[in-house]
Scaffold this motif. Structure first.
Motif, PDB file in Angstrom:
ATOM      1  N   MET A   1      63.428  17.434 119.097  1.00  0.00           N
ATOM      2  CA  MET A   1      64.790  17.139 119.644  1.00  0.00           C
ATOM      3  C   MET A   1      64.655  17.967 121.209  1.00  0.00           C
ATOM      4  O   MET A   1      64.566  18.911 120.836  1.00  0.00           O
ATOM      5  N   CYS A   2      64.830  17.451 122.120  1.00  0.00           N
ATOM      6  CA  CYS A   2      65.543  18.080 122.757  1.00  0.00           C
ATOM      7  C   CYS A   2      64.356  18.532 123.491  1.00  0.00           C
ATOM      8  O   CYS A   2      63.184  18.668 123.199  1.00  0.00           O
ATOM      9  N   ARG A   3      64.705  18.896 125.797  1.00  0.00           N
ATOM     10  CA  ARG A   3      63.533  19.120 126.304  1.00  0.00           C
ATOM     11  C   ARG A   3      64.142  20.729 127.121  1.00  0.00           C
ATOM     12  O   ARG A   3      65.129  19.441 127.572  1.00  0.00           O
ATOM     13  N   HIS A   4      64.289  21.231 127.242  1.00  0.00           N
ATOM     14  CA  HIS A   4      63.986  22.228 127.873  1.00  0.00           C
ATOM     15  C   HIS A   4      63.314  23.088 129.024  1.00  0.00           C
ATOM     16  O   HIS A   4      62.608  23.373 128.621  1.00  0.00           O
ATOM     17  N   ILE A   5      64.099  23.508 130.305  1.00  0.00           N
ATOM     18  CA  ILE A   5      63.421  24.838 131.412  1.00  0.00           C
ATOM     19  C   ILE A   5      64.226  25.044 131.533  1.00  0.00           C
ATOM     20  O   ILE A   5      65.308  25.092 131.799  1.00  0.00           O
ATOM     21  N   ALA A   6      63.647  26.495 132.006  1.00  0.00           N
ATOM     22  CA  ALA A   6      64.411  28.059 132.025  1.00  0.00           C
ATOM     23  C   ALA A   6      63.199  28.643 133.693  1.00  0.00           C
ATOM     24  O   ALA A   6      62.250  28.358 133.404  1.00  0.00           O
ATOM     25  N   CYS A   7      63.727  28.581 135.693  1.00  0.00           N
ATOM     26  CA  CYS A   7      62.681  28.970 136.390  1.00  0.00           C
ATOM     27  C   CYS A   7      63.929  29.789 137.138  1.00  0.00           C
ATOM     28  O   CYS A   7      64.704  29.959 137.576  1.00  0.00           O
ATOM     29  N   LEU A   8      62.938  31.042 137.041  1.00  0.00           N
ATOM     30  CA  LEU A   8      63.082  31.863 138.157  1.00  0.00           C
ATOM     31  C   LEU A   8      62.363  32.420 139.826  1.00  0.00           C
ATOM     32  O   LEU A   8      60.645  31.903 139.244  1.00  0.00           O
ATOM     33  N   GLY A   9      62.778  32.210 140.723  1.00  0.00           N
ATOM     34  CA  GLY A   9      61.810  32.433 141.823  1.00  0.00           C
ATOM     35  C   GLY A   9      62.189  31.886 143.325  1.00  0.00           C
ATOM     36  O   GLY A   9      63.886  32.054 143.050  1.00  0.00           O
ATOM     37  N   PRO A  10      61.878  31.727 144.625  1.00  0.00           N
ATOM     38  CA  PRO A  10      62.301  31.620 145.324  1.00  0.00           C
ATOM     39  C   PRO A  10      63.500  29.957 145.841  1.00  0.00           C
ATOM     40  O   PRO A  10      62.999  29.425 144.337  1.00  0.00           O
ATOM     41  N   ALA A  11      64.328  30.594 146.265  1.00  0.00           N
ATOM     42  CA  ALA A  11      65.475  29.551 146.120  1.00  0.00           C
ATOM     43  C   ALA A  11      64.879  28.113 146.410  1.00  0.00           C
ATOM     44  O   ALA A  11      63.562  27.987 147.846  1.00  0.00           O
TER      45      ALA A  11
END
Length: 265
Positions: A1-11
């Protein structure tokens, strides 16, 4: 159920994270490789991102599948950000909430997503719902388990808990109230990411930085990049799997893993 992602870095354009990689989130909406529950994530999607000098993120959400939204394709091509959280949804149960039930949920500087399901919903959650102030309970964005989980996490954040503690304590309470629940939670404030692995897959990737600027005000030649996701978006060797029953807290340059204890009976 569902997939998600978060990312921090250069624009960079949203599409560089969500579309371009061979197994990016868009492809995971119809062909996830490591999803343990459900097969197609076509019950809505959402993207939240942070802009320069603004701590409150923008969101784009829809009730339909991400692959059918031509506006998202244009948005992902041109919108740039160094802090992003996105999700594609496979609804546990049919409901009337539509777009409102699609992650990321948001309040103030925070974006939140839930990958999983609360066992025995809604009866199992009633005791925890009763602990919320009435105004917060009535202000839930949707009538689904993910929205209640967000309300519980948000209450802790507003009380001053750090990101990781807000997730860890919420998961402990939810697992005690509804044993067997899948509680993979993902949370960011644009400068850090917190996530839990509890019943489904979670991976992370860290990369050294080459760009000085970010979208959240921090600068420096060594600014790095961190991605936390339900599953890798490519076959690169840098991905690491997070063990089940683990809390992850990450910045652009650091990832910390802490085991989570099963609640006592």
């Amino acid at each position: 159920m569902c997939r998600h992602i978060a990312c921090l870095g250069p624009a960079e354009p949203l599409g560089e994270v969500l579309v371009r990689p061979r197994h990016a989130l868009v492809r995971q909406s119809w062909e996830p490789r490591r999803q343990r529950h459900g097969t197609v994530n076509a019950d809505g999607f959402g993207v939240g991102w942070y802009a320069d000098d603004d701590p409150v993120p923008a969101r784009y959400r829809r009730a339909g599948p991400i692959w059918a939204d031509l506006s998202f394709a244009d948005l992902a091509r041109v919108v740039r950000s160094g802090a992003v959280l996105a999700a594609v949804r496979d609804a546990t149960e049919a409901g009337a909430d539509g777009e409102a039930a699609a992650a990321p949920f948001a309040a103030g500087p925070w974006l939140f997503s839930h990958n999983g399901a609360l066992t025995g919903w809604p009866v199992s959650a009633a005791p925890l719902a009763a602990t919320l102030p009435p105004a917060e309970l009535l202000g839930m964005a949707a009538r689904c388990d993910s929205a209640l989980i967000w309300a519980l996490v948000l209450h802790r954040l507003r009380e001053g808990d750090p990101l990781g503690q807000a997730l860890a304590d919420s998961v402990t309470d939810l697992a005690a109230a509804a044993p067997g629940s899948r509680l993979n939670l993902l949370l960011t404030d644009g400068t850090a990411i917190a996530a839990t692995a509890w019943g489904d897959t979670l991976w992370y990737l860290t990369e050294p930085g080459t760009t000085a600027s970010t979208t959240t005000g921090s600068t420096g030649a060594d600014a790095g990049r961190t991605v936390v996701a339900s599953e890798p978006y490519d076959d690169g060797p840098g991905w690491r799997e997070v063990p089940d029953r683990t809390l992850l807290v990450a910045t652009r340059t650091d990832v910390q893993l802490t085991p989570l204890k099963e609640p006592t009976a």
